[in-house]
Design a protein around this motif. Sequence first.
Motif: not given
Length: 302
Positions: A190-201, A203-217
């Motif tokens: 359900a990748f829509s747009e709005g990708a963002h990558i960050h790291k914590n500990g 782990w790397y995390y790739l978050s993004y607009g999920y579906g439409m209207p967009e949640k964040i997955g």
Amino acid sequence: MAHAKHTGQGNPIIRHKFTADPTVLVHNDTLYLYTGHDTPPAGVEDYVMNDWLCFSSGDLVNWKEHPSPLKAADFSWAKGDAYASKVIERDNKFYWYAAVSHRSIPGMAIGVAVADQPTGPFSDAKGFALISHDMIPPTANQKANLDPTAIIDENGQAYLIWGNQTCYMAKLKNNMIAIDGPINIISLPAFSEGAHIHKNGDWYYLSYGYGMPEKIGYAMSRNANGPWTFTGILNQVPKNCETNRPAIIDFKGTSYLFYHNGALKGGGSHRRSICIDYLRYNQNGTIIPVIMTTQGVEKATS
């Protein structure tokens, strides 16, 4: 001239202008917030975005506005449209990846600008697009090149991730202004747009607009290069707004989620506003779903 605004009033944090698509950077104990700028005329329900805005804060409650550091027209090869972006620091220079409409090649493109300080001014680092529509795997989607995000991993390798409906990834050369190798596709549900990558500990995390209207997955990986495992929903559809673009960062020992909604008077999907809420992790590294609030966050202290 910078001037102080917006003291302790909760979410949205910027109230005198419509702001969207946050990207954040910490430099010298100050957090810099860069936003899109929604300016549709009255009666127009469409995206009208011509420049980006910059705000800074030492505590996430008191914000200082700086002169606009970058406009779509600063890319001479672009015809306009200042869509979502990402600012990242490397070797005391600041690189700004931004989605714009290309003047001569059909479709959206990604440009890169550079500055010597986080408030700019930024200038086109190449004189032509970093990514144009003819460089990606063939697609009829003219908006494919949207919403870049970037990260530098522990080995010093930089990556650029972006896309609309399809998520693309490429390595960047050390100079941060050229692609190094092929453009690959990351498969995400359900990748829509709005990708963002960050790291914590670890782990790397790739978050993004999920579906439409967009949640964040979001997906998780032990490596910035993947493979990515879809993990869950980070937050729900924001108030009065069909899009959702996360920015996640640690500041003074606490993790935060920046996002936008349509909660201001007269706001909506084309007149958005930046908000902040706390972000917390489970012991196994997964993210506890973020509840969007009107009160926002308290002053950040070191």
